[in-house]
Design a protein around this motif. Sequence first.
Motif, short mmCIF file in Angstrom:
data_model
loop_
_atom_site.label_atom_id
_atom_site.label_comp_id
_atom_site.label_asym_id
_atom_site.label_seq_id
_atom_site.Cartn_x
_atom_site.Cartn_y
_atom_site.Cartn_z
N ASN A 237 -1.49 -12.14 -7.56
CA ASN A 237 -2.61 -13.01 -7.93
C ASN A 237 -3.93 -12.27 -7.77
N ASP A 238 -3.96 -11.02 -8.23
CA ASP A 238 -5.18 -10.21 -8.12
C ASP A 238 -6.05 -10.44 -9.34
N VAL A 239 -6.38 -11.69 -9.56
CA VAL A 239 -7.16 -12.12 -10.73
C VAL A 239 -8.25 -13.07 -10.25
N ARG A 250 -1.20 -6.38 -5.35
CA ARG A 250 -2.17 -5.98 -6.37
C ARG A 250 -1.52 -4.98 -7.32
N LEU A 251 -1.75 -5.17 -8.61
CA LEU A 251 -1.22 -4.23 -9.59
C LEU A 251 -1.89 -2.88 -9.44
N GLY A 252 -1.08 -1.82 -9.59
CA GLY A 252 -1.60 -0.46 -9.52
C GLY A 252 -1.58 0.14 -8.14
N GLU A 253 -1.15 -0.62 -7.12
CA GLU A 253 -1.14 -0.10 -5.75
C GLU A 253 0.26 0.24 -5.26
N GLY A 254 1.23 0.24 -6.17
CA GLY A 254 2.56 0.73 -5.83
C GLY A 254 3.61 -0.34 -5.66
#
Length: 353
Positions: A237-239, A250-254
């Motif tokens: 829910n990083d929106v 968070r997307l992009g953090e692995g």
Amino acid sequence: MSTDFAFDDELLADLVETPGVPGYEDKIRARVRAELDGHVDRLRSDSMGNLLGTIEGSDPAYEVVVATHIDEIGFMVKHVDDDGFLELDALGGWDPRILRAQRVTVHTETGDCPGVIGAVPPHTLTDEQKKAERAVGDARVDLGLDAETVAERVSVGDLVTMDGRTERVGEFVTGKSLDNRVSVLAAIEAARRIDDPDATIHFAATTQEEVGLRGASALGVDLDPDLVYNLDTTVANDVPGFEAGEQVTRLGEGAAIKLKDSSVVTNHKLNRRLRGVAEDRGINHQLEVLPAGGTDTGGLQRAGGARPAGAISIPTRYLHTPTESVHGGDLDAAIELLVAALRTEDGTHDYTL
């Protein structure tokens, strides 16, 4: 799609677009079987539809299960009305707000039929209608055919899935059933990359996860593994609209190492080992504390008796919608972490509590 990530993106698109709702996973199971064939020593399935692909290890007494569910959320036709519109019963968790104005595919005995779940123009609605709460049962599928033709083609019990292509959007992959086909891809990639492991590894493509972890819970009848890894998507829910503590991942953090969800508290010794493997190899990772929502990890932890269980999750935005989104780098990281963990499972790690 571009090929700047390490995973097989063409295979991912094929997996995402192959239908397979809970209890009717035949097509996706056949697709996974074809991909595992030649990379495992044995393939078999059970009466729940779970598919097992086994790589024999040098220590056959030590067994590891890697499980990933293959079903997607969908619907079953429960009624065909006199005007030819289809009423639906949900297979899995849907938010009825997103169903309006969606394209669907109805899978019938004589072939697939395209359809739409329409939406009434907003300017024709009363204020009361605009405020009314929606339910899945309110959705109607319009096949664009007269009632007689619909009655000939469609039967109660036919299956319905969302119609959507897999697309690249920036560094994201988007699609209708990334939950859980990204994890299915991860398991296939691991089977391709692992040769001569110490442990015997069972890759389990499980069924009916979306309706209660049913396939995974039945695995314990036929298997008695020493260790279980589950692969699934998790909430990102990083929106806008969410505080930092509500984001989960968070997307992009692995890749995400699961600590808990509503079905399981994972084995903390296994969690620490996964973190150590990731840190030693420079694999991007984050920790997952999921307050609501269960996964096969819970079913596997107790299937046939207590066993150490852990999970690697792939952060996903917009879960249970036709536009689920994952970051390609996170999927690569999940595959790398799974492969590294399996290659170092030799029966010497103590997970007893």
